[in-house]
Enzyme design. Structure first.
Site, mmCIF file in Angstrom:
data_model
loop_
_atom_site.group_PDB
_atom_site.id
_atom_site.type_symbol
_atom_site.label_atom_id
_atom_site.label_comp_id
_atom_site.label_asym_id
_atom_site.label_seq_id
_atom_site.Cartn_x
_atom_site.Cartn_y
_atom_site.Cartn_z
ATOM 1 N N LYS A 111 53.754 37.067 40.025
ATOM 2 C CA LYS A 111 54.199 37.994 40.891
ATOM 3 C C LYS A 111 54.919 37.484 42.230
ATOM 4 O O LYS A 111 55.470 37.992 42.790
ATOM 5 C CB LYS A 111 52.882 38.915 41.462
ATOM 6 C CG LYS A 111 52.537 39.790 40.469
ATOM 7 C CD LYS A 111 51.408 40.879 40.884
ATOM 8 C CE LYS A 111 51.245 41.834 39.719
ATOM 9 N NZ LYS A 111 50.268 42.984 40.236
ATOM 10 N N LYS A 192 53.434 40.684 26.866
ATOM 11 C CA LYS A 192 52.273 41.652 26.931
ATOM 12 C C LYS A 192 53.091 43.016 27.416
ATOM 13 O O LYS A 192 54.048 43.223 28.125
ATOM 14 C CB LYS A 192 51.239 41.584 27.977
ATOM 15 C CG LYS A 192 51.479 41.663 29.125
ATOM 16 C CD LYS A 192 50.058 41.828 29.852
ATOM 17 C CE LYS A 192 50.569 42.134 31.535
ATOM 18 N NZ LYS A 192 49.536 42.065 32.397
ATOM 19 N N LYS A 195 53.109 48.038 32.432
ATOM 20 C CA LYS A 195 53.617 49.368 33.399
ATOM 21 C C LYS A 195 54.975 49.202 33.806
ATOM 22 O O LYS A 195 55.862 50.021 33.937
ATOM 23 C CB LYS A 195 52.738 49.415 34.394
ATOM 24 C CG LYS A 195 51.309 50.050 34.230
ATOM 25 C CD LYS A 195 50.503 50.163 35.336
ATOM 26 C CE LYS A 195 49.256 50.226 35.061
ATOM 27 N NZ LYS A 195 48.157 49.646 35.896
HETATM 28 P P1 TYM Z 1 45.498 46.475 35.578
HETATM 29 O O1 TYM Z 1 45.360 47.730 36.386
HETATM 30 O O2 TYM Z 1 46.814 45.565 35.492
HETATM 31 O O3 TYM Z 1 44.860 46.939 34.081
HETATM 32 C C1 TYM Z 1 43.878 47.651 33.686
HETATM 33 C C2 TYM Z 1 43.189 47.031 32.357
HETATM 34 O O4 TYM Z 1 44.133 47.125 31.385
HETATM 35 C C3 TYM Z 1 44.086 45.962 30.744
HETATM 36 N N1 TYM Z 1 45.516 45.765 30.250
HETATM 37 C C4 TYM Z 1 45.756 45.266 29.019
HETATM 38 N N2 TYM Z 1 45.047 45.359 27.933
HETATM 39 C C5 TYM Z 1 45.580 45.015 26.781
HETATM 40 N N3 TYM Z 1 46.948 44.803 26.578
HETATM 41 C C6 TYM Z 1 47.730 44.970 27.519
HETATM 42 N N4 TYM Z 1 49.110 44.800 27.447
HETATM 43 C C7 TYM Z 1 47.262 45.235 28.799
HETATM 44 N N5 TYM Z 1 47.581 45.420 30.229
HETATM 45 C C8 TYM Z 1 46.713 45.696 31.014
HETATM 46 C C9 TYM Z 1 43.774 44.908 31.794
HETATM 47 O O5 TYM Z 1 43.410 43.767 31.428
HETATM 48 C C10 TYM Z 1 42.777 45.487 32.503
HETATM 49 O O6 TYM Z 1 41.583 45.391 32.190
HETATM 50 N N6 TYM Z 1 42.963 43.329 38.547
HETATM 51 C C11 TYM Z 1 43.012 44.209 37.829
HETATM 52 C C12 TYM Z 1 42.131 45.523 38.309
HETATM 53 C C13 TYM Z 1 40.942 45.066 38.841
HETATM 54 C C14 TYM Z 1 39.703 45.055 38.262
HETATM 55 C C15 TYM Z 1 38.728 44.809 39.171
HETATM 56 C C16 TYM Z 1 39.271 44.877 37.049
HETATM 57 C C17 TYM Z 1 40.508 45.119 40.238
HETATM 58 N N7 TYM Z 1 39.222 44.908 40.535
HETATM 59 C C18 TYM Z 1 37.313 44.452 38.705
HETATM 60 C C19 TYM Z 1 37.913 44.587 36.508
HETATM 61 C C20 TYM Z 1 37.167 44.469 37.625
HETATM 62 C C21 TYM Z 1 44.460 44.628 37.122
HETATM 63 O O7 TYM Z 1 45.177 44.502 37.738
HETATM 64 O O8 TYM Z 1 44.247 45.492 35.990
#
Ligand code: TYM
Length: 328
Positions: A111, A192, A195
């Site tokens: 990022k 991957k 969004k």
């Molecule tokens: P975020 O918002 O990017 O994504 C949310 C969840 O979706 C999963 N994910 C995927 N899984 C499979 N294939 C994909 N292409 C894919 N893209 C996203 C992510 O692994 C995630 O589980 N940092 C985290 C948010 C967060 C969090 C936390 C998660 C903040 N605090 C505490 C767990 C515990 C994030 O940016 O996820």
């Protein structure tokens, strides 16, 4: 009962990757664990956000959680910024983090690469994530593969804190599902599904109309071999579609390979598309019923109150262990 915590950023419409990697697991886990599911809006502002759009995305994500099957009688659903203990413990966790280890996070590298004026919060994102998790005495954190490194850091920070002060925190385990933990782009299946992909055809969004989903899957990148078999290196496109089908139908990939032994890509893609639509259509229907309802606010109010109660207890323990404030 053991505790589960996970979060999703309200940074745009969720993708089918988010659903298979995270949300689908959440729905299954709420039956057997005490669950906290968070809309991590404070994480979302580590990159610039339009204020009105952010508000809309927060509400939309709350509705999607419920529409996907999160049951507020079983799980606590809440917004991170409505529980101040998150940023408070986030600051404390920053005091336990080293700049070097934060700079090594691949998400930070991705990022910040080539950018000028990188917000410092992008670097200190993982200590806030650690705080999210540690506040609830979490045992397991279900996430997709891309969050594994952040989870390992969370464990390190918890262990470091526990060694220096008292054993305050539960050290959490990462929980990654066997299939669906890394759904790939439909157009460039070696990266991957995300969004923020500029190519709209690469990503299935959870609120895409069925017609659009079918079109996107039918035009997914494949190969010229013509055999439906799982080989992520040689056949990343077909393997990704197999992963999707396996995950939505709960059928092992091996069985699907057999089932499609003499069937061409056209029919295979049609079946994947139908299976995805079968899952998403009812979720979308519930979503549109919920989005403007009072139910949504009631659930979020209740979630906020429960989360504050639990989080403040842990925060008080951590502050006391460090000698912050006065003796009470
Ligand atoms: P975020 O918002 O990017 O994504 C949310 C969840 O979706 C999963 N994910 C995927 N899984 C499979 N294939 C994909 N292409 C894919 N893209 C996203 C992510 O692994 C995630 O589980 N940092 C985290 C948010 C967060 C969090 C936390 C998660 C903040 N605090 C505490 C767990 C515990 C994030 O940016 O996820």
């Amino acid at each position: 009962m053991e505790t589960i915590f996970s979060g999703i950023q309200p940074s745009g419409t969720l993708t089918f990757g988010n659903y298979l990697g995270a949300m689908k697991q959440f729905v299954e886990l709420q039956e057997d664990y005490e669950c906290y599911f968070c809309i991590v809006d404070e994480h979302a502002i580590t990159v610039p956000q339009d204020r009105l759009k952010l508000r809309e995305n927060i509400r939309s994500l709350a509705a999607l959680y419920l529409a996907s099957g999160i049951n507020p009688d079983k799980a606590t659903l809440f917004i991170q910024s409505e529980v101040p203990a998150h940023t408070q413990l986030g600051w404390i966790m920053q005091t336990q983090s080293y700049i070097g280890e934060l700079e090594r996070m691949t998400q930070f590298k991705d990022k910040s690469a080539g950018k000028e004026g990188v917000p410092s919060a992008l670097l200190t994102y993982p200590p806030l994530m650690a705080a999210d998790i540690l506040l609830y005495n979490t045992n397991h954190v279900p996430v997709g593969n891309d969050q594994k490194q952040h989870l390992e850091l969370t464990r390190d920070l918890a262990e470091r804190f526990n060694r220096k002060y008292n054993d305050i925190f539960t050290v959490p385990e990462v929980k990654i599902s066997e299939v669906g933990a890394r759904i790939m782009s439909l157009q460039e299946p070696t990266k991957k599904m995300s969004k923020s992909d500029a190519n709209q055809k690469a990503t299935i969004y959870m609120l895409d109309e069925p017609k659009k989903i079918i079109k996107k899957i039918k035009s997914a990148m494949t190969d010229s071999e013509g055999i439906v078999r799982f080989d992520p290196v040689e056949k990343p496109g077909i393997s990704n579609l197999l992963t999707i089908l396996s995950s939505v139908t709960n059928t092992p990939i091996k069985d699907l390979e057999k089932q499609y032994e003499n069937i061409g890509y056209g029919q295979f893609k049609q079946d994947v598309a139908d299976a995805v639509v079968t899952v998403l259509e009812p979720i979308q229907q519930r979503y549109y019923e919920l989005i403007d309802s009072d139910t949504l606010d009631e659930v979020l109010d209740q979630g906020r109150d429960t989360a504050n109660r639990v989080a403040n207890k842990t925060l008080a323990k951590a502050k006391k262990a460090m000698g912050l404030g006065r003796v009470v």
